[in-house]
Enzyme design. Structure first.
Site, short mmCIF file in Angstrom:
data_model
loop_
_atom_site.label_atom_id
_atom_site.label_comp_id
_atom_site.label_asym_id
_atom_site.label_seq_id
_atom_site.Cartn_x
_atom_site.Cartn_y
_atom_site.Cartn_z
N SER A 36 0.79 -1.24 0.00
CA SER A 36 0.00 0.00 0.00
C SER A 36 0.82 1.28 0.00
O SER A 36 0.24 2.37 -0.07
CB SER A 36 -0.96 0.01 1.19
N LYS A 39 -0.01 3.71 -2.72
CA LYS A 39 -1.08 4.70 -2.65
C LYS A 39 -0.56 6.13 -2.54
O LYS A 39 -1.31 7.08 -2.78
CB LYS A 39 -2.01 4.39 -1.49
N SER A 94 -6.15 3.61 4.11
CA SER A 94 -5.55 2.74 3.09
C SER A 94 -6.62 1.93 2.36
O SER A 94 -6.42 0.76 2.02
CB SER A 94 -4.51 1.79 3.71
N LYS A 207 3.51 6.44 5.04
CA LYS A 207 2.51 5.45 4.60
C LYS A 207 3.02 4.05 4.90
O LYS A 207 4.18 3.73 4.65
CB LYS A 207 2.26 5.60 3.09
#
Length: 355
Positions: A36, A39, A94, A207
């Site tokens: 993720s 993202k 997320s 992140k």
């Protein structure tokens, strides 16, 4: 200088966010699944291609794209969010179906958005990267390297809007929508922000990422006294990714400083006869004065002064390389035996270009 910390993680890059200099690396060019952390780039492309108050209407394909166990925001078909709301769902929660919806909103479909992602990655030098989706779900054609992700993260964290959203440390609220009458509350999964389990004073944004194939991933951004750092860790432990990031940030933020090259130009020149001779060698008239870009700097230990640095000059008579009449020179700056930076000077304006 204190002893350099022991780092457990095996896929790591710590990068100066201004110069792109790699300060620490381990297996930086090995292909990894980014999970993720992908993202971040999805969010940046949304910011670059949309207005914050644009409306995203989520399709059946988007809401049905998630599988059991995937991170999601409980979006239903036909539900509408603003781009700003969607970005908070994307970067704090997320949410995978939100990544899909953003991709459709920006490019019409996932394959076109992936092409946009890859074009963006290539444009910033991330040439060992290929993205096939907007969320980071495991796919053999969805990969990057620690070095490439550091370049991508650097680009992302140069966006004030993205830093603001991915660095949101409080509770973000989304009220009732056209399809739901309840209120959603989101808090960042990234734990280095204020109030997080691994709270770090100088951390500005970051992140997380995890899949079985990718392992635990973390991309972090920290700043202190004008020094901006990006740290990428792939396929690590759930806790060690945080511990290693903090150790690397601490070592450089607490022990190093930036010194302006232009500020110390005379001191550096006086410390090297070769550098003085270089002035004439790079000029047709022999009267050019060395001048550096205002933002050019070296990263050195706190105790180091500009006049303590020495230089090694390498000159090459290669107009084909410089693109100008005459040659070019590389100036390598040393503190003792340690190389603390390299700059390239070209002849027409005698301006430096970071090497």
């Amino acid at each position: 200088m204190p002893e350099f910390p022991e780092i457990e993680s095996q896929y790591v890059v710590l990068m100066d966010a201004d110069t792109k200099e790699v300060l620490f690396s381990r297996n930086q060019d090995i292909r990894c699944y980014p999970a993720s952390t992908t993202k971040l780039l999805t969010g940046l492309l949304a910011i670059e291609n949309c207005k914050m108050d644009d409306i995203i209407t989520f399709s059946a394909n988007a809401v049905n794209s998630i599988e059991y166990g995937d991170a999601h925001a409980s979006i239903v078909e036909g539900e509408q969010l603003t781009v700003e709301q969607a970005l908070h769902c994307l970067l704090l929660r997320s949410a995978n179906e939100v990544a899909f919806g953003i991709a459709e909103h920006v490019s019409g479909n996932i394959s076109s958005f992936a092409a946009l992602m890859n074009a963006k990655a290539e444009s910033i030098g991330a040439v060992n990267t290929n993205f096939s989706n907007a969320s980071g779900l495991t796919d053999i054609f969805h990969y990057t390297t620690p070095y490439d992700m550091a370049l991508i993260a650097r680009e992302c964290f140069n966006s004030k809007e993205l830093v603001k959203i991915s660095g949101h440390s409080g509770i973000y609220t989304i009220g009732p929508t056209n399809k739901n009458n309840f209120t959603r509350y989101y808090k960042a999964r990234y734990e280095m922000l204020k109030g997080g389990e691994y709270e770090y004073e100088y951390c500005k944004a970051g992140k997380t990422g995890y899949t079985d194939a990718a392992g635990n991933c973390l991309v972090s951004y920290a700043e202190k006294d004008g020094l901006r750092l990006v740290c990428v860790i792939f396929n690590s432990g759930a806790s060690s990714r945080y511990y290693d990031t903090e150790k690397l940030f601490d070592f450089y933020l607490n022990n190093y400083k930036k010194i302006s090259i232009d500020k110390y130009r005379e001191a550096l020149a006086n410390n090297s006869i070769e550098l003085l001779e270089l002035t004439g060698k790079l000029s047709n008239t022999g009267h050019t004065t060395l001048k550096f870009k205002d933002e050019a700097y070296l990263l050195v230990p706190h105790s180091v002064k500009g006049d303590e640095l020495t230089t090694i000059v390498t000159y090459a008579d290669s107009p084909a390389y410089s693109g100008e009449e005459g040659g070019f020179a590389c100036l390598s700056f040393f503190y003792g035996d340690s190389n603390v930076g390299t700059l390239t000077i070209f002849p027409s304006s005698a301006q430096t270009k970071p090497s």
